[in-house]
Design a protein around this motif. Structure first.
Motif, PDB file in Angstrom:
ATOM      1  N   ILE A  66      -0.191  13.030  -5.134  1.00 38.44           N
ATOM      2  CA  ILE A  66      -0.007  14.237  -5.950  1.00 38.44           C
ATOM      3  C   ILE A  66       1.236  15.117  -5.465  1.00 38.44           C
ATOM      4  O   ILE A  66       0.900  15.501  -4.345  1.00 38.44           O
ATOM      5  CB  ILE A  66      -1.358  14.922  -6.548  1.00 38.44           C
ATOM      6  CG1 ILE A  66      -0.952  15.743  -7.663  1.00 38.44           C
ATOM      7  CG2 ILE A  66      -1.997  15.605  -5.377  1.00 38.44           C
ATOM      8  CD1 ILE A  66      -2.406  16.175  -8.354  1.00 38.44           C
ATOM      9  N   ASP A  67       1.949  15.661  -6.338  1.00 39.84           N
ATOM     10  CA  ASP A  67       3.113  16.556  -5.963  1.00 39.84           C
ATOM     11  C   ASP A  67       3.322  17.326  -7.001  1.00 39.84           C
ATOM     12  O   ASP A  67       3.731  17.030  -8.177  1.00 39.84           O
ATOM     13  CB  ASP A  67       4.504  15.494  -5.602  1.00 39.84           C
ATOM     14  CG  ASP A  67       5.400  16.308  -4.902  1.00 39.84           C
ATOM     15  OD1 ASP A  67       5.377  17.500  -4.906  1.00 39.84           O
ATOM     16  OD2 ASP A  67       6.617  15.657  -4.836  1.00 39.84           O
ATOM     17  N   MET A  68       3.467  18.798  -6.559  1.00 42.43           N
ATOM     18  CA  MET A  68       3.740  19.608  -7.450  1.00 42.43           C
ATOM     19  C   MET A  68       5.073  19.671  -7.989  1.00 42.43           C
ATOM     20  O   MET A  68       5.802  19.380  -7.195  1.00 42.43           O
ATOM     21  CB  MET A  68       3.287  21.060  -7.215  1.00 42.43           C
ATOM     22  CG  MET A  68       1.863  21.201  -6.815  1.00 42.43           C
ATOM     23  SD  MET A  68       0.674  20.722  -8.035  1.00 42.43           S
ATOM     24  CE  MET A  68      -0.399  19.535  -7.174  1.00 42.43           C
ATOM     25  N   ASP A  69       5.372  19.877  -9.211  1.00 41.51           N
ATOM     26  CA  ASP A  69       6.845  19.664  -9.523  1.00 41.51           C
ATOM     27  C   ASP A  69       7.559  21.141  -9.287  1.00 41.51           C
ATOM     28  O   ASP A  69       7.021  22.090  -9.838  1.00 41.51           O
ATOM     29  CB  ASP A  69       6.885  19.489 -11.160  1.00 41.51           C
ATOM     30  CG  ASP A  69       6.398  18.219 -11.590  1.00 41.51           C
ATOM     31  OD1 ASP A  69       6.251  17.228 -10.641  1.00 41.51           O
ATOM     32  OD2 ASP A  69       5.958  18.145 -12.693  1.00 41.51           O
TER      33      ASP A  69
ATOM     34  N   ILE B 150       2.787  21.559   1.633  1.00 34.30           N
ATOM     35  CA  ILE B 150       2.036  22.516   0.895  1.00 34.30           C
ATOM     36  C   ILE B 150       1.848  22.256  -0.527  1.00 34.30           C
ATOM     37  O   ILE B 150       0.951  22.841  -1.224  1.00 34.30           O
ATOM     38  CB  ILE B 150       2.848  24.125   1.094  1.00 34.30           C
ATOM     39  CG1 ILE B 150       2.286  25.204   0.620  1.00 34.30           C
ATOM     40  CG2 ILE B 150       4.234  23.851   0.502  1.00 34.30           C
ATOM     41  CD1 ILE B 150       2.649  26.634   0.765  1.00 34.30           C
ATOM     42  N   ASP B 151       2.591  21.318  -0.900  1.00 34.10           N
ATOM     43  CA  ASP B 151       2.444  20.876  -2.345  1.00 34.10           C
ATOM     44  C   ASP B 151       2.181  19.507  -2.886  1.00 34.10           C
ATOM     45  O   ASP B 151       2.482  19.052  -3.831  1.00 34.10           O
ATOM     46  CB  ASP B 151       3.652  21.595  -3.243  1.00 34.10           C
ATOM     47  CG  ASP B 151       4.888  20.846  -2.898  1.00 34.10           C
ATOM     48  OD1 ASP B 151       5.192  20.067  -1.794  1.00 34.10           O
ATOM     49  OD2 ASP B 151       5.658  20.568  -4.037  1.00 34.10           O
ATOM     50  N   GLU B 152       1.823  18.813  -1.761  1.00 35.35           N
ATOM     51  CA  GLU B 152       1.722  17.312  -1.758  1.00 35.35           C
ATOM     52  C   GLU B 152       0.226  17.085  -1.065  1.00 35.35           C
ATOM     53  O   GLU B 152      -0.086  17.520  -0.019  1.00 35.35           O
ATOM     54  CB  GLU B 152       2.704  16.401  -1.218  1.00 35.35           C
ATOM     55  CG  GLU B 152       3.993  16.544  -1.809  1.00 35.35           C
ATOM     56  CD  GLU B 152       5.012  16.031  -0.888  1.00 35.35           C
ATOM     57  OE1 GLU B 152       5.244  14.803  -0.635  1.00 35.35           O
ATOM     58  OE2 GLU B 152       5.517  16.840  -0.042  1.00 35.35           O
TER      59      GLU B 152
ATOM     60  N   SER C 125       8.842   9.371 -11.114  1.00 34.04           N
ATOM     61  CA  SER C 125       8.452   9.437 -12.555  1.00 34.04           C
ATOM     62  C   SER C 125       8.162  11.118 -12.581  1.00 34.04           C
ATOM     63  O   SER C 125       7.585  11.545 -13.637  1.00 34.04           O
ATOM     64  CB  SER C 125       6.982   8.915 -12.679  1.00 34.04           C
ATOM     65  OG  SER C 125       6.052   9.017 -11.597  1.00 34.04           O
ATOM     66  N   LYS C 126       8.843  11.838 -11.842  1.00 36.61           N
ATOM     67  CA  LYS C 126       8.850  13.367 -11.663  1.00 36.61           C
ATOM     68  C   LYS C 126       9.864  13.544 -12.972  1.00 36.61           C
ATOM     69  O   LYS C 126      10.867  12.988 -13.400  1.00 36.61           O
ATOM     70  CB  LYS C 126       9.460  14.042 -10.540  1.00 36.61           C
ATOM     71  CG  LYS C 126       8.464  14.046  -9.610  1.00 36.61           C
ATOM     72  CD  LYS C 126       8.975  15.043  -8.149  1.00 36.61           C
ATOM     73  CE  LYS C 126       7.727  15.483  -7.584  1.00 36.61           C
ATOM     74  NZ  LYS C 126       7.121  16.622  -8.458  1.00 36.61           N
ATOM     75  N   PRO C 127       9.695  14.796 -13.754  1.00 30.55           N
ATOM     76  CA  PRO C 127       8.484  16.061 -13.351  1.00 30.55           C
ATOM     77  C   PRO C 127       7.460  15.435 -14.483  1.00 30.55           C
ATOM     78  O   PRO C 127       7.685  14.499 -15.330  1.00 30.55           O
ATOM     79  CB  PRO C 127       9.074  17.107 -13.785  1.00 30.55           C
ATOM     80  CG  PRO C 127      10.179  16.770 -14.915  1.00 30.55           C
ATOM     81  CD  PRO C 127      10.727  15.281 -14.527  1.00 30.55           C
TER      82      PRO C 127
HETATM   83 MG   LIG Z   1       6.752  19.001  -4.846  1.00 27.43          MG
END
Ligand SMILES: [Mg+2]
Length: 397
Positions: free
Chosen positions: A8-11, A104-106, A158-160
């Motif tokens: 999981i990765d924040m956009d 920090i975001d994954e 497949s972002k975002p």
């Molecule tokens: Mg990210």
């Protein structure tokens, strides 16, 4: 049994958090980064509106300003991102306790045992995306596959605000048409080198004769490239929660006076620590060498570095400086230890200078970590390290 790993990765994490805090920023080209006056400063996060101008993370702020002169530039609000990161971790724990932050975001989640609780994989993923959006007002992208690397690439593709699942056994097929630059450790320099060999896609990389790669990247360099192109990656997710420090120490069988014999043992300890550091998605800013002399007095020598690192080479360079201080006392040594502290999640704050060198080392350690994941730590030795004359090995991270 083949696992199912969810990445999981924040956009545009930092930019999204800033927009959630100040809705007036929504829809604007927002660029979050370091100090604008510092020429080494890079973009940490750019909103999708800013990306339309060609701005991307790790780009020098100066260049981002040129590309997007009307963009809104903000400094990182570090503490806030950490708080959001912690709250997101709590949401992730509603899916599985087997979580490992990758930065920090994954994060990587082993969802093998909890898919049935949600009905299916996609429902589990939707639950996470929805919970995070409702609570933090930021979007994220999820990839699911049999290992961390393929799951991460699936997310990147497949972002975002996306979701993509690669069925077990389809890893190679999924990767085949993608550009080699999509593989971890293949930065612009490696990509250029591969392109000069006519290797543009991952399929071509998987098929290029080993001998040709070897001549260009050396024996160890090709390891990670080959593994990656075939869709082979680690599925090891070991722990949750970040340690405050990572340390490792060793007591010699008999007290030693010869630093030529002591140094390789310390390098070996630092390799262990760095390996743990990377597997936790962390970087260190403070490196400490601990020495206990034959009279049982213990001294610690530390150095704080400017740029956080997770690379053995950087840590060893600092330890070499610390050796001089430790050697001042001409006493026999009973125990040595390495401690890494001031840990933070990898912020993607790539250094501008020495990027080529860093890329090479990152690629090497990527391969080393994969092999260790498969065959155990001692399967791979980097550099000149020495085992032996060691009574006990203790880790208290
Ligand atoms: Mg990210």
């Amino acid at each position: 049994m083949t696992k199912r790993i969810l990445h999981i990765d924040m956009d545009a994490f930092f930019a999204s958090v800033e927009m959630a805090r100040n809705p007036l920023l929504k829809g604007k080209p927002l660029i979050v980064g370091g100090n604008e006056d510092d020429l080494r400063s890079v973009v940490a996060s750019a909103s999708y509106e800013a990306r339309k101008f060609g701005v991307h993370s790790a780009m020098p702020i100066v260049q981002a300003k040129r590309l997007c002169p009307n963009g809104i530039f903000m400094r990182c609000s570090q503490g806030i991102y950490n708080e959001v990161c912690h709250r997101i971790q709590i949401i992730l724990e509603t899916a599985t306790p087997v979580i490992q932050m990758a930065s920090i975001d994954e994060a990587n989640l082993d969802i093998t045992g909890s898919i049935h609780l949600f009905g299916d994989e996609e429902k589990l993923a939707r639950h996470l995306k929805k919970s995070i959006f409702e609570q933090e007002h930021i979007s994220c992208t999820i990839g699911v596959a049999s290992n961390k690397m393929v799951a991460k690439i699936a997310a990147n593709e497949s972002k975002p605000d996306g979701y993509l699942s690669i069925p077990n056994g389809h890893e190679r097929l999924f990767l085949a048409p993608l550009a080699v630059g999509k593989l971890p450790g293949v930065g612009p320099h490696t990509q250029d080198a591969l392109e000069s060999l006519g290797v543009l896609t991952i399929k071509q990389l998987a098929e290029v004769p080993e001998q040709i790669l070897k001549s260009k990247f050396g024996e160890q360099g090709i390891l990670s490239l080959q593994y990656a192109a075939l869709g082979v990656g680690s599925d090891e997710i070991t722990r949750r929660g970040a340690p405050k420090s990572i340390s490792r120490e060793t007591t010699f069988l008999e007290d030693i006076a010869d630093w030529l014999a002591i140094e390789p043992v310390i390098f070996r300890l630092s390799e262990h620590c760095a390996h743990t550091l990377r597997s936790e998605g962390l970087e260190t800013k403070r490196i400490t060498l601990k020495v206990r002399y034959s009279d049982f007095s213990t001294k610690s020598f530390s150095k704080t570095v400017d740029d956080p690192t997770a690379l053995d080479v950087d840590i060893i360079a600092v330890l070499k400086e610390l050796f001089f201080k430790a050697k001042v006392r001409r006493a026999r040594v009973r125990l040595v230890g390495v401690n890494l502290s001031k840990l933070s999640y990898n912020q993607h704050q790539l250094r501008l200078f020495n990027r080529e060198k860093t890329e090479k080392w990152e690629r090497l350690y990527e391969a080393v970590d994969i092999m260790r994941g498969k065959m155990g730590f001692d399967a791979v030795h980097v550099g000149k390290t020495l085992e032996g004359r060691v009574k006990k090995d203790r880790s208290d991270s």
